[in-house]
Design an enzyme around this catalytic site. Structure first.
Site, PDB file in Angstrom:
ATOM      1  N   SER A 121     -13.878  53.234  51.761  1.00 19.07           N
ATOM      2  CA  SER A 121     -13.936  52.904  50.335  1.00 19.07           C
ATOM      3  C   SER A 121     -14.946  53.819  49.667  1.00 19.07           C
ATOM      4  O   SER A 121     -15.873  54.323  50.306  1.00 19.07           O
ATOM      5  CB  SER A 121     -14.326  51.432  50.128  1.00 19.07           C
ATOM      6  OG  SER A 121     -15.649  51.193  50.589  1.00 19.07           O
TER       7      SER A 121
ATOM      8  N   VAL B  32     -18.260  54.111  51.866  1.00 15.46           N
ATOM      9  CA  VAL B  32     -18.237  53.540  53.211  1.00 15.46           C
ATOM     10  C   VAL B  32     -17.253  54.348  54.050  1.00 15.46           C
ATOM     11  O   VAL B  32     -16.112  54.595  53.627  1.00 15.46           O
ATOM     12  CB  VAL B  32     -17.827  52.056  53.198  1.00 15.46           C
ATOM     13  CG1 VAL B  32     -17.827  51.490  54.621  1.00 15.46           C
ATOM     14  CG2 VAL B  32     -18.785  51.239  52.325  1.00 15.46           C
TER      15      VAL B  32
ATOM     16  N   LYS C 134     -22.291  53.066  55.632  1.00 14.29           N
ATOM     17  CA  LYS C 134     -22.411  52.983  54.178  1.00 14.29           C
ATOM     18  C   LYS C 134     -23.465  53.983  53.728  1.00 14.29           C
ATOM     19  O   LYS C 134     -24.611  53.941  54.174  1.00 14.29           O
ATOM     20  CB  LYS C 134     -22.806  51.565  53.757  1.00 14.29           C
ATOM     21  CG  LYS C 134     -22.744  51.324  52.249  1.00 14.29           C
ATOM     22  CD  LYS C 134     -22.920  49.841  51.944  1.00 14.29           C
ATOM     23  CE  LYS C 134     -22.680  49.522  50.487  1.00 14.29           C
ATOM     24  NZ  LYS C 134     -22.763  48.062  50.200  1.00 14.29           N
TER      25      LYS C 134
ATOM     26  N   ASP D 214     -24.043  37.351  44.201  1.00 14.86           N
ATOM     27  CA  ASP D 214     -22.806  37.917  43.647  1.00 14.86           C
ATOM     28  C   ASP D 214     -21.612  37.415  44.450  1.00 14.86           C
ATOM     29  O   ASP D 214     -20.658  38.149  44.688  1.00 14.86           O
ATOM     30  CB  ASP D 214     -22.863  39.442  43.671  1.00 14.86           C
ATOM     31  CG  ASP D 214     -21.738  40.079  42.848  1.00 14.86           C
ATOM     32  OD1 ASP D 214     -21.300  39.458  41.859  1.00 14.86           O
ATOM     33  OD2 ASP D 214     -21.307  41.187  43.211  1.00 14.86           O
TER      34      ASP D 214
ATOM     35  N   ASN E  83     -15.824  39.241  47.564  1.00 15.13           N
ATOM     36  CA  ASN E  83     -16.674  39.745  48.637  1.00 15.13           C
ATOM     37  C   ASN E  83     -16.784  38.767  49.802  1.00 15.13           C
ATOM     38  O   ASN E  83     -17.814  38.675  50.478  1.00 15.13           O
ATOM     39  CB  ASN E  83     -18.063  40.151  48.118  1.00 15.13           C
ATOM     40  CG  ASN E  83     -18.650  39.160  47.155  1.00 15.13           C
ATOM     41  OD1 ASN E  83     -18.469  37.952  47.341  1.00 15.13           O
ATOM     42  ND2 ASN E  83     -19.346  39.644  46.145  1.00 15.13           N
TER      43      ASN E  83
ATOM     44  N   ASP F 157     -21.195  42.661  51.221  1.00 14.84           N
ATOM     45  CA  ASP F 157     -21.946  43.105  50.032  1.00 14.84           C
ATOM     46  C   ASP F 157     -23.163  42.223  49.764  1.00 14.84           C
ATOM     47  O   ASP F 157     -23.276  41.564  48.733  1.00 14.84           O
ATOM     48  CB  ASP F 157     -21.038  43.121  48.802  1.00 14.84           C
ATOM     49  CG  ASP F 157     -19.928  44.157  48.908  1.00 14.84           C
ATOM     50  OD1 ASP F 157     -20.098  45.115  49.679  1.00 14.84           O
ATOM     51  OD2 ASP F 157     -18.894  43.995  48.226  1.00 14.84           O
TER      52      ASP F 157
END
Length: 288
Positions: A83, A90, A104, A215, A220, A232
């Site tokens: 991603s 990542v 990451k 979040d 996620n 995340d």
């Protein structure tokens, strides 16, 4: 609002986390030394097809961080992107024993980290470095590694952290690089009530370990091999953060709203009470 659950557990900030050192380290020395082995590694990486399209996402110090992770036995081969984002990419990689891992890489020169401000303010680890983009990125990367470690130790299913070096984080790969694990938003749940119970438990374990995700939503939490995994966690804050209660209430509203749409009887206030109905451990020593 944070005082609702911080008052009884508050301690000295130094009790929560080890200090994050953003001074020059071996990676900086490697880039200055430019030895032959690193120069050869640097040329191979810069010539790699999967990195040519990243438009300057990697600087030499980032390549040096990867080099150090190879030297330390955490990485053996670097693969393509899983991603890409404005702040981090990542990648798939291989560990020396052959297992696939996720790497990451945060962009040091990312143009906009303003959205991080709400999560950084009030965190003593970031005092004095808010105007230094490099220091913020390095500290943020280590913060994500620390959050993953604390969540994992508390029995929350997260990608297992493996190593961190400068702006590079190595962790367990959930799913396959060619077939990433879908999020809750992208699947049809056979038993949404059971899934909700699992998420409630994970949220409570996080809180028990002194963390609030900040979040959390159906975007996620991923599903792989019948398990739910929270991802995340870089923005996760400790319960001492001034906005911790606000962030937790938002998490509860997001989670309750999603599962209500799946036919589960939920209530954000009840979820909040459930999550906080545990003795929080700001020292980070909470177990499963």
């Amino acid at each position: 609002m944070a005082g609702e659950f911080i008052e009884e557990t508050e301690g000295a900030p130094g009790d929560e986390w080890t200090d994050i050192d953003v001074s020059d380290d071996e990676v900086d020395r490697i880039t200055r030394r430019q030895d032959r082995a690193f120069e050869s590694f640097l040329k191979r990486m810069k010539d790699a097809d999967q990195l040519k399209v990243q438009d300057g996402a990697f600087d030499d110090a980032t390549f040096a961080a990867l080099y150090k992770l190879v030297q330390d036995g955490h990485l053996a081969a670097f693969g393509g992107p899983i991603s890409t984002g404005k702040e981090a990419n990542v990648y798939e990689a291989a560990a020396p024993e052959g297992d696939d891992v996720a790497v990451k890489v945060y962009r040091i020169n990312a143009s906009n980290f303003q959205h991080m401000r709400d999560y950084l303010e009030g965190d003593p680890r970031f005092e004095g470095i808010r105007g230094d983009k490099k220091a913020v990125v390095l500290a943020w990367t280590r913060k994500e590694f620390a959050n993953l470690s604390r969540a994992h130790d508390a029995g929350v299913r997260v990608p297992e952290p493996i190593a961190v070096q400068r702006n590079v984080l190595v962790m367990e790969l959930i799913g396959e690089a060619t077939d990433p694990a879908p999020t809750l938003h992208d699947v049809t749940l056979e038993n949404p009530g059971t899934a909700y119970d699992v998420v409630r438990e994970y949220m409570q374990r996080l809180f028990g370990a002194g963390l609030v995700h900040g979040d959390l939503s159906e975007y996620n939490i991923v599903v792989h091999d019948g398990e739910l995994t929270i991802i995340d966690v870089g923005q996760a804050v400790t319960i001492h953060h001034g906005n911790a209660a606000e962030f937790l209430r938002r998490d509860c509203e997001n989670v309750a709203s999603f599962f209500a749409r799946q036919g589960v009887e939920t209530d954000a206030d009840e979820l909040y009470e459930h999550v906080t109905d545990v003795e929080a451990d700001p020292s980070g020593d909470a177990g499963e």
